[in-house]
Structures are given as structure tokens and as C-alpha cells.
Write a protein that holds these residues in place. Structure first.
Motif, mmCIF file in Angstrom:
data_model
loop_
_atom_site.group_PDB
_atom_site.id
_atom_site.type_symbol
_atom_site.label_atom_id
_atom_site.label_comp_id
_atom_site.label_asym_id
_atom_site.label_seq_id
_atom_site.Cartn_x
_atom_site.Cartn_y
_atom_site.Cartn_z
ATOM 1 N N PHE A 27 17.179 17.789 -2.734
ATOM 2 C CA PHE A 27 15.769 17.417 -2.598
ATOM 3 C C PHE A 27 15.573 15.907 -2.682
ATOM 4 C CE2 PHE A 27 15.101 21.896 -3.034
ATOM 5 C CZ PHE A 27 13.922 22.136 -2.361
ATOM 6 N N THR A 28 16.413 15.213 -3.431
ATOM 7 C CA THR A 28 16.324 13.754 -3.473
ATOM 8 C C THR A 28 16.667 13.159 -2.110
ATOM 9 O OG1 THR A 28 16.932 13.739 -5.817
ATOM 10 C CG2 THR A 28 17.143 11.661 -4.615
ATOM 11 N N ILE A 29 17.709 13.673 -1.479
ATOM 12 C CA ILE A 29 18.067 13.204 -0.138
ATOM 13 C C ILE A 29 16.940 13.477 0.842
ATOM 14 C CG2 ILE A 29 19.567 13.726 1.836
ATOM 15 C CD1 ILE A 29 21.895 13.886 -0.085
ATOM 16 N N LEU A 30 16.357 14.664 0.797
ATOM 17 C CA LEU A 30 15.270 14.999 1.709
ATOM 18 C C LEU A 30 14.071 14.083 1.515
ATOM 19 C CD1 LEU A 30 15.552 18.884 1.474
ATOM 20 C CD2 LEU A 30 15.796 17.537 3.568
ATOM 21 N N ASN A 31 13.797 13.694 0.289
ATOM 22 C CA ASN A 31 12.665 12.803 0.019
ATOM 23 C C ASN A 31 12.915 11.379 0.514
ATOM 24 O OD1 ASN A 31 11.085 14.784 -1.195
ATOM 25 N ND2 ASN A 31 11.848 14.351 -3.251
ATOM 26 N N HIS A 32 14.187 11.020 0.726
ATOM 27 C CA HIS A 32 14.506 9.663 1.174
ATOM 28 C C HIS A 32 14.717 9.552 2.681
ATOM 29 C CE1 HIS A 32 15.025 8.830 -3.093
ATOM 30 N NE2 HIS A 32 15.120 7.551 -2.802
ATOM 31 N N LEU A 33 14.920 10.685 3.349
ATOM 32 C CA LEU A 33 15.132 10.633 4.801
ATOM 33 C C LEU A 33 13.885 10.091 5.504
ATOM 34 C CD1 LEU A 33 17.042 13.946 5.623
ATOM 35 C CD2 LEU A 33 17.828 11.619 6.073
ATOM 36 N N PHE A 34 14.051 9.059 6.295
ATOM 37 C CA PHE A 34 12.964 8.469 7.098
ATOM 38 C C PHE A 34 11.749 8.117 6.238
ATOM 39 C CE2 PHE A 34 15.303 11.406 9.935
ATOM 40 C CZ PHE A 34 15.805 10.469 10.825
ATOM 41 N N SER A 35 11.998 7.528 5.083
ATOM 42 C CA SER A 35 10.883 7.243 4.170
ATOM 43 C C SER A 35 10.457 5.779 4.194
ATOM 44 C CB SER A 35 11.273 7.651 2.737
ATOM 45 O OG SER A 35 12.460 6.991 2.341
ATOM 46 N N PHE A 36 10.406 5.175 5.380
ATOM 47 C CA PHE A 36 9.893 3.814 5.565
ATOM 48 C C PHE A 36 10.623 2.803 4.690
ATOM 49 C CE2 PHE A 36 6.435 6.628 6.840
ATOM 50 C CZ PHE A 36 6.143 6.133 8.099
ATOM 51 N N CYS A 37 11.929 2.746 4.875
ATOM 52 C CA CYS A 37 12.769 1.782 4.168
ATOM 53 C C CYS A 37 12.727 0.450 4.920
ATOM 54 C CB CYS A 37 14.196 2.312 4.102
ATOM 55 S SG CYS A 37 15.397 1.172 3.426
ATOM 56 N N VAL A 38 12.469 -0.653 4.214
ATOM 57 C CA VAL A 38 12.347 -1.975 4.842
ATOM 58 C C VAL A 38 13.578 -2.314 5.669
ATOM 59 C CG1 VAL A 38 12.178 -4.451 4.378
ATOM 60 C CG2 VAL A 38 10.762 -2.852 3.088
ATOM 61 N N ASN A 67 0.823 -1.213 0.000
ATOM 62 C CA ASN A 67 0.000 0.000 0.000
ATOM 63 C C ASN A 67 0.859 1.266 0.000
ATOM 64 O OD1 ASN A 67 -2.982 -0.994 0.566
ATOM 65 N ND2 ASN A 67 -1.656 -2.197 1.905
ATOM 66 N N LYS A 68 1.761 1.360 -0.947
ATOM 67 C CA LYS A 68 2.598 2.556 -1.035
ATOM 68 C C LYS A 68 1.822 3.705 -1.672
ATOM 69 C CE LYS A 68 7.169 0.411 -1.108
ATOM 70 N NZ LYS A 68 8.461 0.332 -1.824
ATOM 71 N N PRO A 69 2.106 4.956 -1.314
ATOM 72 C CA PRO A 69 3.089 5.378 -0.315
ATOM 73 C C PRO A 69 2.609 5.100 1.102
ATOM 74 C CG PRO A 69 1.943 7.294 -1.144
ATOM 75 C CD PRO A 69 1.463 6.128 -1.963
ATOM 76 N N ALA A 70 3.538 4.844 1.988
ATOM 77 C CA ALA A 70 3.218 4.407 3.345
ATOM 78 C C ALA A 70 2.395 5.439 4.103
ATOM 79 C CB ALA A 70 4.508 4.087 4.104
#
Length: 527
Positions: A230-241, A61-64
Motif C-alpha cells: 500500500f505504501t508503494i501504491l500511494n507513491h505511484l505517480f504522486s506528483f514527485c518534483v 498547496n499539497k496534496p496536489a
């Protein structure tokens, strides 16, 4: 020490039973307290599987963040517990409960979780915002509060902020002249690069890493750089398995680590030569004047006269400061202009305030902000309705505790929902409508910070945003200069702005394009 050496045998023999009794009572109290805490239930949430918890459902069910908010809506609850791997993730959409976490029990929730993205972005937890609770965090927080973000330092950097505000006006003015489409301006591009320019100027005393364009805009180097930020900011704490199942880290199932490392290399490609050269200049005595924040960080000394910060700490803190500065003001401005273009009466009222307070014979300055309450209300409303991210940076519980009659286990990730708080129908009338006037209470000046956590513009508590003054100044200047300097309208081929949200973020689905025309005397536009 002398007392214990001279104690008599009888005194010593009596002290052991007393000490044992005190320890026994203390231990018993701790056990009972732990039992009492565990008597409370966990917040409501979906039933987890063993080992993996609710990760399979999250992946389906992405996005989380949408899945989490839908779960809470189905449960009709303003707090939930979703177990991902062995981690209890606690989302919150109620301001009162949020205040229990970040005010009443702030001391318990003052740490950060350790994730792949935060480790890489902080150069191994050597910075402030992303580092777990501990001595390193305390050291870097003190550096920021005392030497980098103090009121005195803010005033010292005023001229550099004005330079970038002037460059913003010049850039949009040039775009009006050069555009083949009725002065169409890409406001996402413009606002993001303005924010990047401001913080680069404060940090490195330079606007661009490359030569820039003839119209004052960024060249290839800076476009690449801002994209990496902005790519780094979008990946910070983004529910990575891998953050919830550490034994899978080496597989990089989500591809987050690869992306983070690639974009971090780009940032360091531009940062490191400047930092290394500047450190060497100070060592060789070639540089003697402190001109920017990098100089400040390099020249800090400890009590023994040695450099307070290592090269790696400087690198980490520089990157973190820049990351923290670029996204919030630019996102709020883009969304606010999109809403105002669809509601011209709001746009007109903001411009009327600027004309009344500032006039058309000079450019708006920071000293005018105190009287621009409607302009600031537009910014506040954008922060409320269209936050930069669905959740704030996670807080991690350092002990078992009870919040709002729910058991919160040690190690839980607490994520306050920027989306849920700002759009909570129990708090806000017509929560999905852009209404700046809701922030005009008549009892005082409008400010961008919201200490009651009814929405989150800048975080609060021990982990609160230390750059509220700088962030507010950047946001207000961005709004005010664009509104004062230009008349804005829909592009000729558009009847309204599509306010759809991007699939995997809180940004507009498409970058905002708007038609701009200069509205001030020509001599006011910086050459």
C-alpha cells in the motif's frame, strides 16, 4: 527484388521525380497538419513560470490533487492544462472529454510516462500496466490476456478464491469471539488482507509468507508485506518534483525514491526466494504440475521452445499483478460499509437481498452474483463516490493532437479524475450522497465496470484493466460474504462513522471499526 534488378534505365529515371513528388506532398501535408493542430489553444490553466512551470504553486498547496481540483473549479472548466516543469499535465473531469481521449483517440494516448516510482515498481519497465508503449508492453500484455487473465484461467482458479472467501468468514467469526469490545472488527485491516490473501493464493498457492495467527489472521511477515504494497501504491505517480525536473533526480527532494526502494526490498524479500526456488524446481524436473499463476509464467515457451519470460520479467509481472489486485476492492468495501453504517436502511436492503437470493443455509458463492444486483450497486456507488485514488494511472500522448477543440502537445500527461468524473454534478444527481439505487436501471444486470467513464472502477481502452473479471469477483465476494455472514452495527462508543478523508489520500481518515455478530447457523462458519 527481381523486379528492381531488371528495371530499365528509363524506368529508373522516371521513378525518382515521382518519388520526390510523393515525398514532397507528404511532407507538406504533415507540416500543414502540424500547423492546423497548433492553431487550437491549450486547455485553460494557471500561467506557468519559465523552466519550473507551476511546480512552486503545487508544492505550496499539497496534496496536489486538491490543488488541481480547486483550480478547475475556480476556472469552471472540465479540462485544464497545468505545466509542471516542461510537462503539460491535462486533468479531465468530463465523461465526454474522457471518452475522446480513451476511445476516439485511444491510439494516441496508449503510452505511460516514465517516472522514478513506475520504473522501480515495474523492475525497469518489464511488466505491463506501468510500461511505456512499445514491444515489451505488447509482449507482456499478450501474456496476461492469453495465459493469466483468460476466462479459462479464471475458472481454473475458482477453488482458490473460494478458499480465501471461507478464510475471510472464519477470520471475522474468530474476531467476534475474541474481541473485548462487542465484536469490534477493523474492516480496513480485514479487507486489505483478504485481497492480499486472494492474489497470493492465485500467484503462489499460499495464503501467508509466515505462519499466520491461530485465528486465521496474518502474522508479522504478512502485515509488513501488505504495508509495503500500500505504501508503494500511494507513491505511484504522486506528483514527485524529480519526475518533472529530471536534473534534480539525484537529490530525491520528495524522498519518494528512498521510500520506493525500501518497500520494494521488502516485497522482493518475500517474492524472490519463492520465484527462484520454483524456477529451479521446473529446471530440475522436480515440479511437473501447474498449480498457480507463477507456474504459468515460468512454463511459457516461445516458438523455439525456450522460456518466454526471463526471471526479471517474471519478478516484475508478479509484483505488478499483486499491486493491481489489493487496493480497489478493499477501499470500496471499507467506504461502502462506512456509508451503510450511517444509513442502516441501505445495509438492511443489501442483507435482505442476500437472504432472498441465497438464504441462510449456505454461504454465498460466485454463481450467486448475477442475482445480487443491489449488493453490486452498493459496490458501484462506492467506486463512484469514494475512488481509491484521485486520478487514474496517467496516459501519455504519443503525438500532437486536438481533443475537445484544445491542442494537446506530444508528451502530455493525461489524468482522468476519478473524483471529478464520479462526482460531476452534470452527470450525477446529488453527487455527494451515497445512493446505490441510482445504479438500478431495471434494464439489465448490474456490473461493476463503467464503460461510459461516468466514473472509473476499472480503466478502459488499450490500457484498460485486463483483470475486470477477477477484480469484480473479489469485490463482490468481499461485500457478499461480510454482509451475509454477520450483522453489522456502530461500535458501542460511536453515534456515527466519521466520513472524513485522509489528508494525503482518498482513504478514510481513520480505519473503519464496526461491531459484528454472526447471523448464520454455526455450522456454516468454516472451522
Amino acid at each position: 527484388m527481381d523486379y528492381f534488378l531488371s528495371a530499365s534505365p528509363s524506368t529508373t529515371s522516371l521513378s525518382f521525380p515521382i518519388l520526390f513528388l510523393v515525398l514532397a506532398i507528404t511532407l507538406f501535408s504533415l507540416i500543414q497538419s502540424h500547423k492546423n493542430v497548433k492553431q487550437y489553444p491549450l486547455p485553460p490553466g494557471p500561467r506557468p513560470w519559465s523552466i519550473v512551470g507551476c511546480l512552486p504553486a503545487m508544492l505550496r498547496n499539497k496534496p496536489a490533487y486538491r490543488w488541481i481540483h480547486n483550480l478547475m473549479k475556480e476556472m469552471n472548466s472540465e479540462i485544464a492544462c497545468i505545466r509542471l516543469g516542461n510537462v503539460h499535465v491535462i486533468p479531465v473531469t468530463c465523461p465526454n472529454i474522457a471518452c475522446e481521449f480513451l476511445k476516439a483517440q485511444d491510439h494516441v494516448f496508449s503510452s505511460r510516462p516514465e517516472t522514478i516510482s513506475s520504473y522501480l515498481a515495474s523492475n525497469g519497465y518489464r511488466s505491463t500496466v506501468l510500461s511505456p508503449f512499445g514491444d515489451q508492453w505488447k509482449k507482456m500484455k499478450s501474456v496476461l490476456a492469453t495465459h493469466v487473465l483468460s476466462p479459462t484461467r479464471h475458472q481454473w482458479l475458482h477453488k482458490k478464491r473460494v478458499e480465501e472467501a471461507d478464510n475471510l468468514v472464519r477470520l471475522v467469526y474468530k474476531q467476534c469471539q475474541e474481541s473485548d469490545q462487542d465484536g469490534t472488527v477493523n474492516l480496513r485491516f480485514t479487507t486489505q488482507h483478504y485481497c492480499a490473501n486472494v492474489i497470493k493464493k492465485l500467484m503462489f498457492n499460499k495464503r501467508y509468507f509466515g505462519e499466520g495467527m491461530e485465528n486465521g489472521g496474518p502474522g508479522f511477515e504478512d502485515e509488513q508485506y501488505v504495508d509495503a504494497l500500500f505504501t508503494i501504491l500511494n507513491h505511484l505517480f504522486s506528483f514527485c518534483v524529480s519526475d518533472f525536473l529530471s536534473f534534480l533526480t539525484w537529490l530525491d527532494l520528495d524522498g519518494h525514491e528512498e521510500v520506493m526502494r525500501e518497500k520494494d526490498r521488502i516485497i522482493r524479500k518475500y517474492h524472490d526466494p519463492i520465484i527462484d526456488d520454483r524456477i529451479q524446481q521446473w529446471k530440475d524436473g522436480k515440479k511437473k504440475d501447474t498449480e498457480d499463476l507463477l507456474d504459468v509464467l515460468i512454463t511459457l515457451n516461445d516458438d523455439n521452445g525456450n522460456p518466454l519470460l526471463s526471471r526479471d520479467e517474471i519478478r516484475a509481472q508478479v509484483e505488478e499483478i499483486i499491486l493491481a489486485a489489493v487496493d480497489n476492492p478493499s477501499n470500496a468495501c471499507e467506504w461502502a460499509f462506512a456509508e451503510m453504517l450511517n444509513n442502516p436502511e441501505i445495509l438492511e436492503r443489501a442483507v435482505e437481498e442476500l437472504d432472498r437470493v441465497v438464504g441462510k443455509q449456505r454461504l454465498v458463492q460466485e454463481s450467486d452474483f448475477a442475482e445480487l444486483n443491489y449488493v453490486k450497486a452498493c459496490a458501484r456507488e462506492a467506486f463512484r463516490l469514494h475512488p481509491i485514488a484521485p486520478f487514474n494511472v496517467p496516459h501519455m500522448s504519443m503525438a500532437d493532437t486536438v481533443v475537445s477543440n484544445y491542442f494537446i502537445p506530444k508528451g502530455s500527461y493525461v489524468i482522468l479524475s476519478r473524483l471529478g468524473l464520479g462526482r460531476n454534478p452534470k452527470v450525477w444527481d446529488e453527487p455527494l450522497k451515497f445512493k446505490p439505487e441510482r445504479h438500478l436501471t431495471g434494464t439489465g444486470k448490474v456490473v461493476l465496470a463503467e464503460n461510459g467513464l461516468r466514473f472509473i472502477s476499472f480503466s478502459t481502452g488499450k490500457r484498460g484493466c485486463m483483470a475486470v473479471t477477477l477484480g469484480s469477483a473479489m469485490t463482490n465476494m468481499l461485500f457478499a460474504r461480510l454482509l451475509q455472514g454477520f450483522s453489522w452495527s456502530l461500535p458501542s462508543n460511536e453515534s456515527s462513522i466519521d466520513l472524513s478523508t485522509a489528508k494525503d489520500s482518498m482513504a478514510l481518515a481513520k480505519p473503519l471499526l464496526a461491531a459484528a455478530k454472526p447471523r448464520l447457523p454455526e455450522h456454516l462458519y468454516p472451522k
